[in-house]
Design a protein around this motif. Structure first.
Motif, PDB file in Angstrom:
ATOM      1  N   GLY A   1      -5.524  10.156  -2.271  1.00 38.22           N
ATOM      2  CA  GLY A   1      -4.611  10.390  -3.376  1.00 38.22           C
ATOM      3  C   GLY A   1      -4.562   9.189  -4.292  1.00 38.22           C
ATOM      4  O   GLY A   1      -4.770   8.058  -3.860  1.00 38.22           O
ATOM      5  N   THR A   2      -4.282   9.453  -5.569  1.00 39.21           N
ATOM      6  CA  THR A   2      -4.154   8.380  -6.564  1.00 39.21           C
ATOM      7  C   THR A   2      -2.912   8.644  -7.398  1.00 39.21           C
ATOM      8  O   THR A   2      -2.338   9.726  -7.373  1.00 39.21           O
TER       9      THR A   2
ATOM     10  N   GLU B   1      -6.378   4.036  -5.190  1.00 38.15           N
ATOM     11  CA  GLU B   1      -6.540   5.134  -4.239  1.00 38.15           C
ATOM     12  C   GLU B   1      -5.994   4.792  -2.844  1.00 38.15           C
ATOM     13  O   GLU B   1      -6.111   3.669  -2.372  1.00 38.15           O
TER      14      GLU B   1
ATOM     15  N   ARG C   1       0.825   8.601  -4.415  1.00 38.60           N
ATOM     16  CA  ARG C   1      -0.555   8.664  -3.904  1.00 38.60           C
ATOM     17  C   ARG C   1      -0.609   8.834  -2.397  1.00 38.60           C
ATOM     18  O   ARG C   1      -1.495   9.491  -1.869  1.00 38.60           O
TER      19      ARG C   1
END
Length: 135
Positions: free
Chosen positions: A52-53, A127, A57
């Motif tokens: 996830g970013t 990330e 995230r």
């Protein structure tokens, strides 16, 4: 007892990637004993990945890994044992680690143990990555 077995290049790369992810030194380390608690349970063991970013995230990475777990295992049942490793950039916050842990704890059976590790990787920029192992 079997004398041994051969794994192809694809399986070998996966085993190396998983071993590196789970056993590499970090802020909170995992040991072989941690991994064996999950591997030695009855039933299938599933290894899934997520990332996830941006904002939230860590929850995106957890959601992605859990979704991949459900797709691979082809079940909606909650796992009885879960281990995960969160890898994030140098600006990873303790709050993000706690959010990820809480999300994973909600995804398992109430009496289950969730084992986790945390590491930093400066090359990730924004990330967060999750490697999840569940039985």
């Amino acid at each position: 007892m079997e004398k041994g077995f051969i794994i192809d290049g694809s399986a070998k790369r996966k085993v190396i990637r998983i071993a590196k992810c789970l056993l590499a030194p970090g802020e909170i380390n995992l040991s072989w004993n941690d991994i064996s608690k999950v591997l030695l349970q009855d039933g299938k063991t599933v290894i899934a990945f997520g990332s996830g970013t941006g904002k939230s995230r860590e929850t995106k990475a957890c959601g992605n890994a859990l979704s991949n777990y459900r797709a691979i295992s082809q079940t909606t049942k909650k796992p009885s044992q879960l281990l995960f490793r969160l890898i994030g950039p140098k600006n990873l916050l303790l709050k993000e680690v706690n959010n990820a842990r809480e999300m994973m704890e909600r995804s398992v059976c109430p009496a289950s143990e969730v084992i986790f590790g945390v590491a930093r990787d400066d090359s990730l920029n924004d990330e967060v990555r999750i490697t999840l192992m569940a039985t």
